[in-house]
Design a protein around this motif. Sequence first.
Motif: not given
Length: 209
Positions: A21, A24, A27, A39-40, A81-82
């Motif tokens: 991944q 992220c 969302d 996550c989107k 994000n993340g």
Amino acid sequence: MISPVIFIFSLLLSSSQAAVQDFCVADFEFPESPAGYACKKPAAVTVNDFVFSGLGIPGNTSNLIKAGVITAFASDFPGVNGLGISMARADIAVGGVIPFHTHPGASEVLLVVEGTVFAGLVSSTNEVYTQTLQKGDIMVFPQGLLHFSLNAGNSTAVEFVSFSSATPGLQFVPFALFGNDLPTDIIAATTFLDEAEIMKLKAILGGTG
Ligand SMILES: *[C@@H]1O[C@H](CO)[C@@H](O)[C@H](O)[C@H]1NC(C)=O
Ligand SMILES: *[C@@H]1O[C@H](CO)[C@@H](O)[C@H](O)[C@H]1NC(C)=O
């Protein structure tokens, strides 16, 4: 026996299917959790999620502290994000200050890009570390520690700051004490300040009680 060519081919195939991944992107349709935003779906991610143009615009310094802060935290900038990183910009007019504050969730690096800044931090053993910073100087503020910066020059100071979290948090001490409805007698009892001074500060900072 499996041929080396088939073996390598199957390895390539399997690694392309089991992709890590990469990101992220936040969302915002779901609430933020301690682990960040949901996550989107990758198919919905665009380059705009990875770009934030807000730090090119000076913060508005027409206020009590004569300083304007623009944040590029996960709540403003979904791409971080993340990732454990974020940024902000502070413009401090002559006589302005970024009052004592803490970022509970992140350490910070401050870079002065214009003007002269006097900055400082207080350790948890109450040691004080202060320095006058010129253009190009950087200073670090360890996670959670109280710190401040003020304009020590004759022109607007501009700082860019980076954080070790997408959600550093930002809590100003004066507003925590005098910008809410914490009763004056409790503030007096817990800070050793006299009530008249507390009432004065509440009037300035928007507190009641
Ligand atoms: C800056 O903030 C002041 C006070 O809120 C407001 O009157 C002014 O229009 C703002 N300036 C800009 C350029 O947004
Ligand atoms: C600011 O201006 C004053 C008066 O002109 C001068 O004495 C002082 O050195 C200046 N300070 C800086 C940091 O330039």
